[in-house]
Design a protein around this motif. Structure first.
Motif, mmCIF file in Angstrom:
data_model
loop_
_atom_site.group_PDB
_atom_site.id
_atom_site.type_symbol
_atom_site.label_atom_id
_atom_site.label_comp_id
_atom_site.label_asym_id
_atom_site.label_seq_id
_atom_site.Cartn_x
_atom_site.Cartn_y
_atom_site.Cartn_z
ATOM 1 N N TYR A 60 -9.679 2.074 -6.229
ATOM 2 C CA TYR A 60 -9.807 1.728 -4.814
ATOM 3 C C TYR A 60 -9.618 2.969 -3.963
ATOM 4 O O TYR A 60 -8.576 3.630 -4.023
ATOM 5 C CB TYR A 60 -8.783 0.660 -4.430
ATOM 6 C CG TYR A 60 -8.762 0.385 -2.943
ATOM 7 C CD1 TYR A 60 -9.830 -0.261 -2.329
ATOM 8 C CD2 TYR A 60 -7.697 0.808 -2.155
ATOM 9 C CE1 TYR A 60 -9.837 -0.484 -0.961
ATOM 10 C CE2 TYR A 60 -7.692 0.571 -0.785
ATOM 11 C CZ TYR A 60 -8.757 -0.067 -0.199
ATOM 12 O OH TYR A 60 -8.761 -0.287 1.163
ATOM 13 N N ALA A 95 -14.387 1.289 -5.394
ATOM 14 C CA ALA A 95 -14.551 0.370 -4.263
ATOM 15 C C ALA A 95 -13.987 0.993 -3.006
ATOM 16 O O ALA A 95 -12.969 1.695 -3.040
ATOM 17 C CB ALA A 95 -13.850 -0.964 -4.544
ATOM 18 N N VAL A 113 -11.144 -0.893 -11.369
ATOM 19 C CA VAL A 113 -11.661 -0.515 -10.056
ATOM 20 C C VAL A 113 -10.737 0.523 -9.437
ATOM 21 O O VAL A 113 -9.543 0.266 -9.234
ATOM 22 C CB VAL A 113 -11.755 -1.744 -9.119
ATOM 23 C CG1 VAL A 113 -12.229 -1.309 -7.726
ATOM 24 C CG2 VAL A 113 -12.684 -2.791 -9.699
#
Length: 430
Positions: free
Chosen positions: A319, A390, A317
């Motif tokens: 970020y 994300a 992920v």
């Protein structure tokens, strides 16, 4: 910085606060190193220090805003990276917000500017109107090439491919905690987010109930006022904010309320500043300060509640730290720590402190600069070769999502999935 406001000028609370902020500035220029518009444009007047000089001159002289000052203030993203960088604690946000209010009151914009700003202020904060506008934008997109104004083209491009159906979870109601109740919280469901992506609030409600929260969507609460506040439309923004304050305080004095929880960080930065916004309002000052004091970003609340440690998911992920979260609220580690605990591999892009170019309505009103910032942000995110991107702010999600094929989801959607909720729709579609 030396200032020369008169005693009569300093009787105005707005000028008095501007004076405090200006006097804290020591001209060091550290802010220029982290200002996105200065990096893109290379103009000192498009840096925080340059804008501070323009604002100081305008306010000290007590004169109406001029075209030059308006141009450079309009180019400011209000990303607040300068506030994170500043060694002197200059509260640039309060200064630039006051300047925008002054501009709105004293400067007559060209007709097209006035019309575009009026449309945005009267549509985006109202989910039903915004849904209708998004539908019309989809129909009008084939005609975009014929439009003479880049801002109109940006507005048509904003419409997503699909507009999600209305989620009834956004209606005023109370959701019981699962298991022993630990606290009672009010979820701010927002305005634009309810039209653009209903999965975020749904995931937030599921996650908080699972962690023992009774979640209330308060009757009468709506737009936080951020969009109109940053356009200098103070009466509109304060009207929205006052409605929220009354709605949440009614819950607090009724069944009780531990926190107001917000999953759109741009809104959170504004709500946490309600105490300042209403500091001179004898009717609302105390309640506004109380609301600001009990407001938390969703990541802050979940850290307080705690989540079980999850097995490794085998997913990387990337970020994206929304400016309003990392700079506006100084919430930096909580989202990353939660994702790691949930079992995700978390990476960050280079220059993670720089804005993606969304910034409320900035991508609509300053599309050329916004596009450059988006391209830079997408490139640095994709360089980390993530499976998922994300973020904690719907504006950032829409901005980045329009420039990449990597699925973009809200942090809370991943936390919900990791603790028993459904797989985020964006990942299923991908």
């Amino acid at each position: 910085m030396q200032t020369f406001f008169t005693p009569d000028q300093l009787k105005d609370p707005g000028i008095a606060r501007a004076n405090e902020v200006l006097r804290a500035c020591v001209h060091c220029g550290f802010c220029t190193a982290t200002c996105p518009t200065y990096q893109v444009l290379g103009d000192e007047l498009d840096s925080p220090r340059g804008r501070i000089y323009l604002i100081k001159d305008m306010l000290e002289q007590g004169r109406p805003a001029d075209e030059k000052t308006v141009q450079h203030i309009d180019r400011c993203l209000s990303c607040l990276a300068c506030m994170t960088t500043c060694p002197s604690g200059v509260h640039y946000m309060h200064l630039v917000d006051h300047a925008r209010d002054h501009i709105e009151r004293t400067y007559r914009r060209p007709l097209m500017d006035r019309m575009l700003r009026a449309v945005l202020a009267r549509i985006i904060p109202y989910p039903t109107r915004f849904r209708l506008a998004l539908g019309l934008a989809k129909l009008g997109r084939p005609l975009a090439a014929l439009l003479p104004d880049a801002r109109l083209k940006a507005m048509l491009a904003m419409a997503p491919r699909t507009i999600p159906p209305v989620s009834r979870n956004d209606d005023p109601q109370t959701f019981a905690a699962q298991g022993a109740p630990r606290m009672r919280v009010a979820l701010m469901t927002g305005c634009a987010q309810k039209a653009l992506n209903t999965d975020i609030n749904d995931a937030t409600i599921r996650l908080l109930r699972r962690l023992g929260c009774e979640v209330v969507v308060a009757r009468g609460a709506g737009c936080c006022g951020a969009l109109t506040h940053h356009m200098g439309k103070t009466d509109l923004s304060h009207g929205s904010a006052a409605a929220n304050i009354r709605a949440w305080m009614a819950e607090k004095h009724g069944a009780g309320l531990d926190h107001v929880v917000i999953n759109t960080s741009g809104c959170g930065t504004t709500v946490k500043d309600y105490g300042h916004m209403f500091r001179t309002d004898p009717a609302l000052a105390q309640d506004a300060a109380a609301v600001a004091g009990m407001t938390l970003d969703i990541s802050e609340l979940v850290v307080k509640l705690g989540i079980p440690e999850g097995a490794a998911k085998g997913l990387r992920v990337a970020y994206h730290a929304a400016c309003s979260l990392q700079h506006g609220q100084q919430v930096k580690s909580a989202p990353k720590d939660l994702l790691k605990r949930a079992g995700f591999e978390v990476v960050e892009p280079a220059d993670s402190h720089l804005c993606c170019g969304s910034a409320g309505t900035y991508n609509l009103l300053q599309p050329e600069i916004s596009a450059q910032l988006k391209a830079r942000k997408v490139a640095t995110l994709e360089a980390r070769r993530p499976d998922i991107i994300a973020a904690g702010n719907i504006g950032c999600m829409m901005q980045i999502g329009s420039g990449t094929g990597v699925p973009v989801v809200h942090t809370v959607e991943l936390l919900d999935w990791a603790t028993g909720g459904p797989k985020p729709r964006a990942l299923t579609a991908g």
